[in-house]
Design a protein around this motif. Structure first.
Motif, PDB file in Angstrom:
ATOM      1  N   SER B 488       0.811  -1.150   0.064  1.00  0.00           N
ATOM      2  CA  SER B 488       0.005   0.057  -0.068  1.00  0.00           C
ATOM      3  C   SER B 488       0.888   1.277   0.106  1.00  0.00           C
ATOM      4  CB  SER B 488      -0.941  -0.051   1.263  1.00  0.00           C
ATOM      5  OG  SER B 488      -1.714  -1.025   1.235  1.00  0.00           O
ATOM      6  N   LEU B 489       1.924   1.269  -0.841  1.00  0.00           N
ATOM      7  CA  LEU B 489       2.704   2.466  -0.974  1.00  0.00           C
ATOM      8  C   LEU B 489       1.997   3.500  -1.676  1.00  0.00           C
ATOM      9  CD1 LEU B 489       6.054   1.180  -2.063  1.00  0.00           C
ATOM     10  CD2 LEU B 489       5.401   1.564  -0.021  1.00  0.00           C
ATOM     11  N   PRO B 490       2.082   4.897  -1.227  1.00  0.00           N
ATOM     12  CA  PRO B 490       1.291   5.952  -1.651  1.00  0.00           C
ATOM     13  C   PRO B 490       1.429   5.981  -3.434  1.00  0.00           C
ATOM     14  CG  PRO B 490       2.517   6.643   0.083  1.00  0.00           C
ATOM     15  CD  PRO B 490       2.872   5.302  -0.232  1.00  0.00           C
ATOM     16  N   VAL B 491       0.532   6.342  -3.902  1.00  0.00           N
ATOM     17  CA  VAL B 491       0.299   6.214  -5.492  1.00  0.00           C
ATOM     18  C   VAL B 491       1.434   7.324  -6.094  1.00  0.00           C
ATOM     19  CG1 VAL B 491      -0.825   6.833  -7.583  1.00  0.00           C
ATOM     20  CG2 VAL B 491      -1.885   5.805  -5.711  1.00  0.00           C
ATOM     21  N   GLU B 492       1.600   8.308  -5.388  1.00  0.00           N
ATOM     22  CA  GLU B 492       2.495   9.338  -5.727  1.00  0.00           C
ATOM     23  C   GLU B 492       3.949   8.986  -5.739  1.00  0.00           C
ATOM     24  OE1 GLU B 492       2.450  13.159  -3.430  1.00  0.00           O
ATOM     25  OE2 GLU B 492       4.723  13.277  -4.194  1.00  0.00           O
ATOM     26  N   ILE B 493       4.328   8.164  -4.965  1.00  0.00           N
ATOM     27  CA  ILE B 493       5.661   7.365  -4.606  1.00  0.00           C
ATOM     28  C   ILE B 493       5.792   6.480  -5.642  1.00  0.00           C
ATOM     29  CG2 ILE B 493       7.137   5.875  -3.183  1.00  0.00           C
ATOM     30  CD1 ILE B 493       6.793   8.430  -1.324  1.00  0.00           C
ATOM     31  N   LEU B 494       4.892   5.684  -5.890  1.00  0.00           N
ATOM     32  CA  LEU B 494       4.795   4.545  -6.970  1.00  0.00           C
ATOM     33  C   LEU B 494       5.081   5.236  -8.224  1.00  0.00           C
ATOM     34  CD1 LEU B 494       4.173   1.950  -8.330  1.00  0.00           C
ATOM     35  CD2 LEU B 494       1.766   2.576  -8.097  1.00  0.00           C
ATOM     36  N   GLN B 495       4.585   6.360  -8.776  1.00  0.00           N
ATOM     37  CA  GLN B 495       4.565   6.944  -9.917  1.00  0.00           C
ATOM     38  C   GLN B 495       6.066   7.653  -9.930  1.00  0.00           C
ATOM     39  OE1 GLN B 495       1.259   9.661  -9.629  1.00  0.00           O
ATOM     40  NE2 GLN B 495      -0.177   8.267 -10.408  1.00  0.00           N
ATOM     41  N   LYS B 496       6.443   8.257  -9.033  1.00  0.00           N
ATOM     42  CA  LYS B 496       7.543   8.652  -8.956  1.00  0.00           C
ATOM     43  C   LYS B 496       8.883   7.627  -9.231  1.00  0.00           C
ATOM     44  CE  LYS B 496       6.644  13.147  -6.841  1.00  0.00           C
ATOM     45  NZ  LYS B 496       6.891  14.027  -5.395  1.00  0.00           N
ATOM     46  N   ILE B 497       8.948   6.639  -8.608  1.00  0.00           N
ATOM     47  CA  ILE B 497       9.780   5.460  -8.759  1.00  0.00           C
ATOM     48  C   ILE B 497       9.666   4.775 -10.166  1.00  0.00           C
ATOM     49  CG2 ILE B 497      10.420   3.276  -7.663  1.00  0.00           C
ATOM     50  CD1 ILE B 497      10.192   4.481  -5.071  1.00  0.00           C
ATOM     51  N   ASN B 498       8.437   4.970 -10.538  1.00  0.00           N
ATOM     52  CA  ASN B 498       8.302   4.279 -12.090  1.00  0.00           C
ATOM     53  C   ASN B 498       9.296   5.380 -12.862  1.00  0.00           C
ATOM     54  OD1 ASN B 498       6.987   1.973 -11.335  1.00  0.00           O
ATOM     55  ND2 ASN B 498       4.823   3.234 -11.839  1.00  0.00           N
ATOM     56  N   ILE B 499       8.995   6.460 -12.665  1.00  0.00           N
ATOM     57  CA  ILE B 499       9.723   7.568 -13.511  1.00  0.00           C
ATOM     58  C   ILE B 499      11.287   7.337 -13.328  1.00  0.00           C
ATOM     59  CG2 ILE B 499      10.645   9.757 -14.062  1.00  0.00           C
ATOM     60  CD1 ILE B 499       7.425  10.517 -12.905  1.00  0.00           C
ATOM     61  N   VAL B 500      11.752   7.078 -12.281  1.00  0.00           N
ATOM     62  CA  VAL B 500      13.029   6.748 -12.003  1.00  0.00           C
ATOM     63  C   VAL B 500      13.576   5.487 -12.561  1.00  0.00           C
ATOM     64  CG1 VAL B 500      14.939   6.153 -10.163  1.00  0.00           C
ATOM     65  CG2 VAL B 500      13.082   8.056  -9.731  1.00  0.00           C
ATOM     66  N   PHE B 501      12.975   4.641 -12.669  1.00  0.00           N
ATOM     67  CA  PHE B 501      13.144   3.247 -13.147  1.00  0.00           C
ATOM     68  C   PHE B 501      13.384   3.361 -14.886  1.00  0.00           C
ATOM     69  CE2 PHE B 501      11.709   0.360  -9.480  1.00  0.00           C
ATOM     70  CZ  PHE B 501      12.753  -0.195  -9.433  1.00  0.00           C
ATOM     71  N   ASP B 502      12.297   4.045 -15.261  1.00  0.00           N
ATOM     72  CA  ASP B 502      12.120   4.477 -16.717  1.00  0.00           C
ATOM     73  C   ASP B 502      13.620   5.215 -17.103  1.00  0.00           C
ATOM     74  OD1 ASP B 502      10.756   4.381 -19.032  1.00  0.00           O
ATOM     75  OD2 ASP B 502      10.533   6.361 -19.068  1.00  0.00           O
ATOM     76  N   GLU B 503      14.066   6.145 -16.179  1.00  0.00           N
ATOM     77  CA  GLU B 503      14.983   6.911 -16.663  1.00  0.00           C
ATOM     78  C   GLU B 503      16.415   6.131 -16.629  1.00  0.00           C
ATOM     79  OE1 GLU B 503      14.397   9.480 -17.990  1.00  0.00           O
ATOM     80  OE2 GLU B 503      12.382  10.284 -17.176  1.00  0.00           O
ATOM     81  N   LEU B 504      16.484   5.437 -15.447  1.00  0.00           N
ATOM     82  CA  LEU B 504      17.942   4.931 -15.226  1.00  0.00           C
ATOM     83  C   LEU B 504      17.887   3.616 -16.104  1.00  0.00           C
ATOM     84  CD1 LEU B 504      18.153   5.195 -11.539  1.00  0.00           C
ATOM     85  CD2 LEU B 504      19.312   6.611 -13.287  1.00  0.00           C
ATOM     86  N   LEU B 505      16.832   2.640 -16.217  1.00  0.00           N
ATOM     87  CA  LEU B 505      16.876   1.544 -17.199  1.00  0.00           C
ATOM     88  C   LEU B 505      17.095   1.903 -18.550  1.00  0.00           C
ATOM     89  CD1 LEU B 505      14.264  -0.724 -15.326  1.00  0.00           C
ATOM     90  CD2 LEU B 505      16.646  -0.709 -15.191  1.00  0.00           C
TER      91      LEU B 505
END
Lengths: 112, 596
Positions: B488-505
Motif C-alpha cells: 500500500s505504498l502511496p500512489v505518488e511514490i509509486l509514480q515517481k519511482i516508476n519515472i526513476v526506473f524508466d530513466e535509469l533503465l
C-alpha cells in the motif's frame, strides 16, 4: 497506454491514459503525427488518465511544440495530475508549454 | 712415629684398648712386687716374680703386639692409598676444623681455586666467599653440619684471581674417637661449565618460546578479535573465540561482510598443530577471503579454494572448513561443509537443529573436487553455532570425551540471543569438564545471531532482474507496482519511482553496452518501515549517470535539448542517490533512496 482522439471544431483533443514513458512515447509521438499530418495544428493533449510522464514523454511534448510552432498552430496540455505537474515544473517544461488545469480552460485558450 | 702409634691406637677396637690397659696395670703391679722382693732379698719370690712377669708378658706380647703391628702396617697402607686418592682426585677436597679453619687441601683444590696449599692452610674457608650467597645460606649450612649431617648445595665462590665459579659442595662432618665432631671434610665439584650449558639450553628454550609466542600473537592478530564486530549493524551479531592448545595451532575462524547484505563466516581446523599448521591455516584463511570478495556461493568459493590449496600442497596437510553466507535481507543461509564437524542452528523457540550435510571432503586433499552447498531459510531470532572438534573431543582426566550430546544438552538450556554469553558459557563448560586435564586440541567457537526485526530492518524486498531490452522496462515497472500495491505504498511514490526506473533503465539499455548483446540488469528493492532503497546493477561500461550536469531548464523550446533531462528528474524525485563502480565484479551500482 491508451490514446483516443476527439475533434472539437478545428481542435484535436488527444486523451492519453496510462504511462507516458520510454515504452509508450513512440506510440504517443506517432499518434500526434497522425493528427498533424491530417492538417490539424490546434492540439490539446488531455493527461487526465496519465499516471506519470518521464523524460521520454517530455521529449514528445518538446517535439510537438516545435512542430506546431512551425505550423503556426497551438498546443496545450491539460489536466495533469500532481506528479506530472511536478515533473513539468522541475523540468522547466511548464515555462515552455501551455498547461491548463481543465480541458474547458484549454479549449477556450486555444480558440484565440 | 708417635703420631703413627696414636693413629694406630685410634684405629684399634675397644677390646684391644681394654686389653692394653689391663696389661699395663699387671706389668706395674708385678714390677712393684719384684722391687720389694729385691729389697728384702727374697730370692724365691724374685724368681717367682720373674716367672710371673716374664711368662705371661711374653705370651701376652706374642699374642697382642703381633696384631697391632699388623694392623698398623695395614692401616698405613690404606692410609697411603687413601691419601694418594685424595691427592689425585679431580674434585677439590678440604679438611677443616670446627671453625672452618683449613687443615688440609688436595691439589685439585688448588687447581679449582688458584690457592696453593700453603696459602690456605690455617686460614678460614670464608676466604672463598663471593658474597653471592646470603648469610642465611651459610647459617643453614653450619646448622646442618654442626648437627652431624651431610650438607650439599651449589655455591658461587671466588677464585684467587677474583673470578667467580659455581661449585657443588658436599660437607661431611667427621667425628673423633669419642664420637664428637672434630672436623669437616668438604668436597668441591666445579659445575661452572654445567651451569653455562644449562643457561644456554634455558635461554634457547626461552627464545624459542618467545618466538612461538610471537607466532601465536601473529596468528591471533589474523583473526577478527574486536567485539562487537559490527556495532552499526542491527541485523547481525557475531562472537567467536579460539583457545589454542599449544602456543600456535591450526584452528581459525573469520567473518566479514562480502557486501552490504551478505555476511560470510568460516570456521576451520587444520590437520596437525604447531607452526606448520599455523602457516597452513594462515594461507587458507587468506585464500578463502580473497575468493569471497565477489562470490556468494559457498560451493563455488570452496571449490576454488580447494584447487588453490591442493595444488602446491607438498606436505599433504588438509583443513576442514565450514563456511556460511547469510543474506541479511532474505535470511537465506548458503553453506558448505568440507569435512568439518556439523554446526547447529539454535532456533528462536529453543530447538537445537544440526546441519548434518557434508558437501565434500576436506580442503587441500584432492584437486578438482566440486563442492556442493545447501540453502536454508534462517529466521530472525535464529543463531548459528559453529565450532571445531576441540570442543566435542575435549577430554577429562579419565580420557572421556566432552561429546556432542553434552554440547547439545547445554545449548538447549541457553538463550541464543547473546552470542558472547553463549560462546563463553560453552567454553566454561568445556574447561569445567576438562577439570585440569591437558587441553588436547584447539577450541574454536563462532556464533552468529540473526536479530529480530527492528525499526531499521527490511520489511520486504524484491530482488529481480531484466534483460537489457527496452521492452523489459514495463515488465520491471509492473513488478514494482505489484510490490508497491502489496505494501500500500502511496500512489505518488509509486509514480515517481516508476519515472526513476524508466530513466535509469532506459539510459543503461541505450548507452551501457557496446557489444550488441543482451545483458542482465539486476534490481534490488528493499522496503523498510519508512523508506525504499533501490539498487540497480549492470555490467555495462563504467558510467556515473549523476556526473552529468543538469540541462538548462530556463531555455525556450527552440533551444531545448532533451539529453540529461531524465537524470535531472531522478535527482529531484528521490531523497538520496549514489553511484559506484565495483571493479572486482565489473559492475555499475546505482542506488537511490525514497522516504515514504
Amino acid at each position: 497506454m491508451e490514446i483516443k482522439v476527439r475533434k472539437t471544431g478545428d481542435v484535436s483533443i488527444l486523451d492519453f491514459s496510462g504511462k507516458l514513458d520510454t515504452g509508450t512515447s513512440a506510440e504517443a509521438e506517432s499518434a500526434i503525427n497522425v493528427v498533424l499530418e491530417g492538417g490539424c495544428s490546434k492540439v490539446i493533449i488531455n493527461l487526465r488518465g496519465i499516471e506519470y510522464v518521464s523524460s521520454s514523454g517530455l521529449r514528445v511534448f518538446l517535439i510537438t511544440v516545435k512542430k506546431i510552432a512551425t505550423l503556426e498552430g497551438k498546443f496545450i496540455i491539460c489536466e495533469p495530475n500532481d506528479v506530472v505537474t511536478e515533473i513539468l515544473d522541475i523540468s522547466g517544461f511548464s515555462t515552455i508549454l501551455d498547461v491548463r488545469k481543465t480541458e474547458a480552460e484549454a479549449l477556450s485558450a486555444i480558440q484565440f | 712415629m708417635v703420631q703413627d702409634v696414636y693413629i694406630i691406637m685410634r684405629t684399634l677396637s675397644v677390646k684391644y684398648k681394654v686389653f692394653f690397659a689391663l696389661l699395663g696395670v699387671t706389668f706395674i703391679t708385678v714390677l712393684f712386687i719384684g722391687l720389694v722382693a729385691v729389697l728384702l732379698g727374697l730370692a724365691s719370690i724374685k724368681i717367682l716374680m720373674m716367672l710371673i712377669l716374664v711368662v705371661p708378658f711374653s705370651l701376652v706380647f706374642a699374642e697382642t703386639f703381633s696384631r697391632p703391628v699388623e694392623a698398623l702396617a695395614r692401616a698405613n697402607d690404606q692410609l697411603k692409598t687413601q691419601s694418594a686418592a685424595m691427592n689425585s682426585a679431580a674434585n677439590g677436597i678440604i679438611i677443616t676444623d670446627l671453625k672452618g679453619i683449613v687443615k688440609w687441601v688436595n691439589p685439585a683444590f688448588t687447581q679449582l681455586t688458584g690457592y696453593e696449599f700453603g696459602e690456605v692452610v690455617g686460614r678460614n674457608l670464608k676466604m672463598l666467599n663471593s658474597g653471592s650467597q646470603s648469610p642465611e645460606f651459610f647459617r643453614n649450612m653450619w646448622s646442618v653440619i654442626s648437627s652431624g649431617n651431610v650438607w650439599q648445595d651449589e655455591v658461587v665462590n671466588r677464585r684467587k684471581d677474583g673470578s667467580l665459579y659455581t661449585e657443588e659442595m658436599t660437607i661431611t662432618p667427621v667425628a673423633d674417637h669419642e664420637g664428637r665432631i672434630s672436623q669437616f671434610v668438604a668436597i668441591k665439584h666445579d659445575i661452572t661449565e654445567r651451569k653455562r650449558l644449562e643457561q644456554v639450553v634455558r635461554s634457547s628454550h626461552e627464545r624459542m618460546e618467545s618466538e612461538l609466542n610471537v607466532a601465536r600473537d601473529i596468528q591471533m592478530s589474523m583473526l577478527p578479535l574486536k567485539f562487537p564486530a559490527f556495532p552499526d549493524r542491527e541485523d547481525i551479531e557475531v562472537y567467536a573465540r579460539l583457545i589454542a592448545a599449544r602456543e600456535v595451532g591450526g584452528d581459525f575462524y573469520d567473518f566479514y561482510f562480502i557486501d552490504e547484505e551478505n555476511f560470510c563466516f568460516v570456521v576451520g581446523d587444520v590437520s596437525g598443530k604447531g607452526v606448520p599448521a599455523a602457516l597452513f591455516m594462515a594461507v587458507t584463511k587468506a585464500v578463502i577471503k580473497a575468493s569471497s570478495t565477489n562470490e556468494i556461493s559457498t560451493a563455488r568459493i570452496l571449490t576454488h579454494v580447494n584447487n588453490e590449496i591442493s595444488r602446491d600442497n607438498e606436505n599433504n596437510m588438509f583443513i576442514t572448513v565450514f563456511m556460511g553466507i547469510l543474506n541479511t535481507t532474505t535470511g537465506y543461509l548458503v553453506y558448505t561443509n568440507a569435512g568439518h564437524n556439523p554446526p547447529f542452528v539454535l532456533k528462536r523457540d529453543g530447538e537445537v537443529r544440526k546441519l548434518p550435510e557434508l558437501h565434500g571432503l576436506v580442503i587441500g586433499a584432492f584437486q578438482g573436487v566440486e563442492y556442493k552447498e545447501t540453502v536454508m531459510q534462517l529466521n530472525r531470532g535464529d543463531t548459528v553455532f559453529a565450532f571445531t572438534d576441540g570442543v566435542t573431543e575435549a577430554q577429562n582426566i579419565q580420557g572421556k570425551l566432552y561429546s556432542e550430546e553434552r554440547l547439545v544438552k547445554l545449548l538447549r538450556g541457553l538463550a541464543a540471543d547473546d552470542c558472547k554469553i553463549l560462546v563463553n558459557r560453552v567454553v566454561e563448560d568445556v574447561i569445567v569438564y576438562e577439570d585440569g586435564a591437558l587441553q588436547a586440541d584447539d577450541i574454536t567457537i563462532l556464533s552468529m545471531h540473526f536479530r529480530e526485526q527492528t525499526a531499521d530492518s527490511v520489511v520486504d524486498y524484491l530482488f529481480t532482474s531484466i534483460s537489457s531490452r527496452m521492452e523489459e522496462i514495463p515488465i520491471m515497472i509492473g513488478r514494482f507496482e505489484e510490490f508497491a500495491l502489496r505494501h500500500s505504498l502511496p500512489v505518488e511514490i509509486l509514480q515517481k519511482i516508476n519515472i526513476v526506473f524508466d530513466e535509469l533503465l532506459s539510459n543503461i539499455i541505450s548507452y551501457a553496452y557496446k557489444d550488441g548483446l543482451e545483458h542482465e540488469i539486476e534490481i534490488k528493492i528493499r522496503f523498510y518501515k519508512e523508506k525504499l532503497i533501490i539498487t540497480i546493477m549492470d555490467d555495462g561500461v563504467p558510467y556515473n549517470p549523476f556526473d552529468r550536469t543538469s540541462p538548462d531548464i530556463t531555455l525556450g523550446f527552440e533551444e531545448r535539448e532533451i539529453g540529461g533531462l531524465g537524470v535531472h528528474l531522478v535527482k529531484l524525485l528521490v531523497d538520496d542517490y549514489s553511484y559506484e563502480y565495483k571493479k572486482q565484479v565489473k559492475k555499475n551500482i546505482t542506488s537511490f533512496k525514497k522516504h515514504i
